[in-house]
Design a protein around this motif. Structure first.
Motif, PDB file in Angstrom:
ATOM      1  N   LEU A  74       0.841  -1.196   0.000  1.00 11.57           N
ATOM      2  CA  LEU A  74       0.000   0.000   0.000  1.00 11.57           C
ATOM      3  C   LEU A  74       0.875   1.244   0.000  1.00 11.57           C
ATOM      4  CD1 LEU A  74      -2.520  -1.150   2.746  1.00 11.57           C
ATOM      5  CD2 LEU A  74      -2.848  -1.224   0.275  1.00 11.57           C
ATOM      6  N   PRO A  75       0.527   2.257  -0.796  1.00  6.54           N
ATOM      7  CA  PRO A  75       1.314   3.497  -0.794  1.00  6.54           C
ATOM      8  C   PRO A  75       1.348   4.185   0.570  1.00  6.54           C
ATOM      9  CG  PRO A  75      -0.181   3.456  -2.665  1.00  6.54           C
ATOM     10  CD  PRO A  75      -0.531   2.280  -1.795  1.00  6.54           C
ATOM     11  N   SER A  76       0.325   3.964   1.399  1.00  7.66           N
ATOM     12  CA  SER A  76       0.283   4.601   2.721  1.00  7.66           C
ATOM     13  C   SER A  76       1.308   4.008   3.684  1.00  7.66           C
ATOM     14  CB  SER A  76      -1.114   4.485   3.316  1.00  7.66           C
ATOM     15  OG  SER A  76      -1.457   3.119   3.486  1.00  7.66           O
ATOM     16  N   THR A  77       1.864   2.853   3.382  1.00 11.40           N
ATOM     17  CA  THR A  77       2.851   2.223   4.264  1.00 11.40           C
ATOM     18  C   THR A  77       4.269   2.396   3.736  1.00 11.40           C
ATOM     19  OG1 THR A  77       2.580   0.101   3.164  1.00 11.40           O
ATOM     20  CG2 THR A  77       1.230   0.500   5.122  1.00 11.40           C
ATOM     21  N   ALA A  78       4.479   3.383   2.874  1.00 13.73           N
ATOM     22  CA  ALA A  78       5.821   3.607   2.330  1.00 13.73           C
ATOM     23  C   ALA A  78       6.791   3.938   3.450  1.00 13.73           C
ATOM     24  CB  ALA A  78       5.793   4.735   1.314  1.00 13.73           C
ATOM     25  N   GLY A  79       8.019   3.565   3.256  1.00 12.51           N
ATOM     26  CA  GLY A  79       9.053   3.796   4.273  1.00 12.51           C
ATOM     27  C   GLY A  79       9.778   2.511   4.576  1.00 12.51           C
ATOM     28  N   ASN A  80      10.092   2.324   5.839  1.00 14.11           N
ATOM     29  CA  ASN A  80      10.895   1.163   6.214  1.00 14.11           C
ATOM     30  C   ASN A  80      10.077   0.064   6.889  1.00 14.11           C
ATOM     31  OD1 ASN A  80      10.383   2.481   8.563  1.00 14.11           O
ATOM     32  ND2 ASN A  80      12.496   2.754   9.174  1.00 14.11           N
ATOM     33  N   VAL A  81       8.776   0.002   6.639  1.00 17.58           N
ATOM     34  CA  VAL A  81       7.935  -1.037   7.230  1.00 17.58           C
ATOM     35  C   VAL A  81       8.360  -2.398   6.693  1.00 17.58           C
ATOM     36  CG1 VAL A  81       5.594  -1.925   7.437  1.00 17.58           C
ATOM     37  CG2 VAL A  81       5.996   0.528   7.513  1.00 17.58           C
ATOM     38  N   GLY A  82       8.579  -3.338   7.570  1.00 12.85           N
ATOM     39  CA  GLY A  82       8.973  -4.687   7.181  1.00 12.85           C
ATOM     40  C   GLY A  82      10.463  -4.924   7.127  1.00 12.85           C
ATOM     41  N   ASN A  83      11.272  -3.893   7.353  1.00 18.66           N
ATOM     42  CA  ASN A  83      12.726  -4.091   7.379  1.00 18.66           C
ATOM     43  C   ASN A  83      13.107  -4.912   8.602  1.00 18.66           C
ATOM     44  OD1 ASN A  83      12.910  -2.579   5.087  1.00 18.66           O
ATOM     45  ND2 ASN A  83      13.747  -0.772   6.080  1.00 18.66           N
ATOM     46  N   ILE A  84      14.027  -5.843   8.418  1.00 19.98           N
ATOM     47  CA  ILE A  84      14.429  -6.749   9.491  1.00 19.98           C
ATOM     48  C   ILE A  84      15.945  -6.737   9.638  1.00 19.98           C
ATOM     49  CG2 ILE A  84      14.463  -9.164  10.255  1.00 19.98           C
ATOM     50  CD1 ILE A  84      11.882  -9.568   8.663  1.00 19.98           C
ATOM     51  N   ASP A  85      16.420  -6.635  10.881  1.00 21.60           N
ATOM     52  CA  ASP A  85      17.836  -6.774  11.222  1.00 21.60           C
ATOM     53  C   ASP A  85      17.941  -7.916  12.236  1.00 21.60           C
ATOM     54  OD1 ASP A  85      18.391  -4.523   9.715  1.00 21.60           O
ATOM     55  OD2 ASP A  85      18.326  -3.180  11.440  1.00 21.60           O
ATOM     56  N   ALA A  86      18.855  -8.843  12.006  1.00 21.37           N
ATOM     57  CA  ALA A  86      19.041  -9.971  12.916  1.00 21.37           C
ATOM     58  C   ALA A  86      20.520 -10.091  13.279  1.00 21.37           C
ATOM     59  CB  ALA A  86      18.564 -11.262  12.284  1.00 21.37           C
ATOM     60  N   TYR A  87      20.797 -10.314  14.560  1.00 29.12           N
ATOM     61  CA  TYR A  87      22.154 -10.459  15.074  1.00 29.12           C
ATOM     62  C   TYR A  87      22.229 -11.801  15.805  1.00 29.12           C
ATOM     63  CZ  TYR A  87      21.520  -5.443  14.521  1.00 29.12           C
ATOM     64  OH  TYR A  87      21.208  -4.210  14.024  1.00 29.12           O
ATOM     65  N   SER A  88      23.229 -12.607  15.491  1.00 32.46           N
ATOM     66  CA  SER A  88      23.370 -13.932  16.109  1.00 32.46           C
ATOM     67  C   SER A  88      24.814 -14.163  16.548  1.00 32.46           C
ATOM     68  CB  SER A  88      22.986 -15.030  15.126  1.00 32.46           C
ATOM     69  OG  SER A  88      21.681 -14.866  14.665  1.00 32.46           O
ATOM     70  N   VAL A  89      24.980 -14.849  17.675  1.00 33.08           N
ATOM     71  CA  VAL A  89      26.290 -15.288  18.154  1.00 33.08           C
ATOM     72  C   VAL A  89      26.142 -16.713  18.669  1.00 33.08           C
ATOM     73  CG1 VAL A  89      27.155 -13.000  18.754  1.00 33.08           C
ATOM     74  CG2 VAL A  89      25.927 -14.303  20.453  1.00 33.08           C
ATOM     75  N   GLY A  90      27.224 -17.468  18.566  1.00 29.21           N
ATOM     76  CA  GLY A  90      27.159 -18.831  19.052  1.00 29.21           C
ATOM     77  C   GLY A  90      28.498 -19.530  18.944  1.00 29.21           C
ATOM     78  N   TYR A  91      28.487 -20.803  19.278  1.00 34.22           N
ATOM     79  CA  TYR A  91      29.705 -21.611  19.158  1.00 34.22           C
ATOM     80  C   TYR A  91      29.334 -23.033  18.787  1.00 34.22           C
ATOM     81  CZ  TYR A  91      28.780 -23.682  23.740  1.00 34.22           C
ATOM     82  OH  TYR A  91      28.211 -24.361  24.791  1.00 34.22           O
ATOM     83  N   ARG A  92      30.303 -23.754  18.249  1.00 31.88           N
ATOM     84  CA  ARG A  92      30.148 -25.160  17.903  1.00 31.88           C
ATOM     85  C   ARG A  92      31.358 -25.903  18.462  1.00 31.88           C
ATOM     86  NH1 ARG A  92      27.529 -28.163  13.278  1.00 31.88           N
ATOM     87  NH2 ARG A  92      26.296 -26.278  13.197  1.00 31.88           N
ATOM     88  N   TRP A  93      31.086 -26.953  19.219  1.00 30.78           N
ATOM     89  CA  TRP A  93      32.145 -27.749  19.853  1.00 30.78           C
ATOM     90  C   TRP A  93      32.037 -29.182  19.337  1.00 30.78           C
ATOM     91  CZ3 TRP A  93      31.523 -30.931  24.653  1.00 30.78           C
ATOM     92  CH2 TRP A  93      32.742 -31.464  25.065  1.00 30.78           C
ATOM     93  N   TYR A  94      33.151 -29.715  18.897  1.00 25.25           N
ATOM     94  CA  TYR A  94      33.225 -31.069  18.358  1.00 25.25           C
ATOM     95  C   TYR A  94      33.972 -31.970  19.353  1.00 25.25           C
ATOM     96  CZ  TYR A  94      32.207 -28.710  13.936  1.00 25.25           C
ATOM     97  OH  TYR A  94      31.653 -27.955  12.951  1.00 25.25           O
ATOM     98  N   PRO A  95      33.288 -32.608  20.309  1.00 23.60           N
ATOM     99  CA  PRO A  95      33.995 -33.459  21.271  1.00 23.60           C
ATOM    100  C   PRO A  95      34.503 -34.756  20.653  1.00 23.60           C
ATOM    101  CG  PRO A  95      31.642 -33.559  21.664  1.00 23.60           C
ATOM    102  CD  PRO A  95      31.862 -32.529  20.599  1.00 23.60           C
ATOM    103  N   ILE A  96      33.844 -35.228  19.575  1.00 27.94           N
ATOM    104  CA  ILE A  96      34.254 -36.468  18.917  1.00 27.94           C
ATOM    105  C   ILE A  96      34.453 -36.171  17.439  1.00 27.94           C
ATOM    106  CG2 ILE A  96      33.607 -38.824  18.342  1.00 27.94           C
ATOM    107  CD1 ILE A  96      31.846 -38.795  20.870  1.00 27.94           C
ATOM    108  N   MET A  97      35.682 -36.412  16.944  1.00 25.39           N
ATOM    109  CA  MET A  97      35.981 -36.199  15.535  1.00 25.39           C
ATOM    110  C   MET A  97      36.791 -37.377  15.009  1.00 25.39           C
ATOM    111  SD  MET A  97      37.068 -32.181  15.565  1.00 25.39           S
ATOM    112  CE  MET A  97      37.469 -32.125  13.851  1.00 25.39           C
ATOM    113  N   PHE A  98      36.177 -38.164  14.144  1.00 28.84           N
ATOM    114  CA  PHE A  98      36.858 -39.256  13.471  1.00 28.84           C
ATOM    115  C   PHE A  98      36.715 -39.061  11.968  1.00 28.84           C
ATOM    116  CE2 PHE A  98      35.505 -41.325  17.495  1.00 28.84           C
ATOM    117  CZ  PHE A  98      36.771 -41.559  18.010  1.00 28.84           C
TER     118      PHE A  98
END
Length: 90
Positions: free
Chosen positions: A29-53
């Protein structure tokens, strides 16, 4: 688009950071012009491999993410999520 970086502390421990963006170029809709629906996502994490063959492995990973969604004008909706996972490979 997104940017993801990895830091390999050792072969068995990897830290991950990710930034994702989604931009709405056109609105329904022209009435919703602008930044409606813009999404920013920030993620942090780790991966640990206790068994590797050479033919099998086990990975334990955790990740935390926070997401900001524009809902119109200056209003925003923040949400977050956590992931705990176990990968088994044979």
């Amino acid at each position: 688009g997104f940017i993801e970086t990895h830091y390999h502390h050792s072969p068995q421990l990897v830290f991950v950071q990710r930034f994702e963006i989604i931009r709405m170029a056109q609105q329904a809709l022209p009435s919703t012009a602008g930044n409606v629906g813009n999404i920013d996502a920030y993620s942090v994490g780790y991966r640990w491999y206790p068994i590797m063959f050479s033919r099998a492995g086990l990975a334990f990973h955790n990740e935390y993410s926070i997401v900001k969604t524009q809902t119109g004008g200056a209003s925003r909706v923040w949400s977050s999520s956590a992931l705990v996972g176990l990968d088994i490979d044979f």
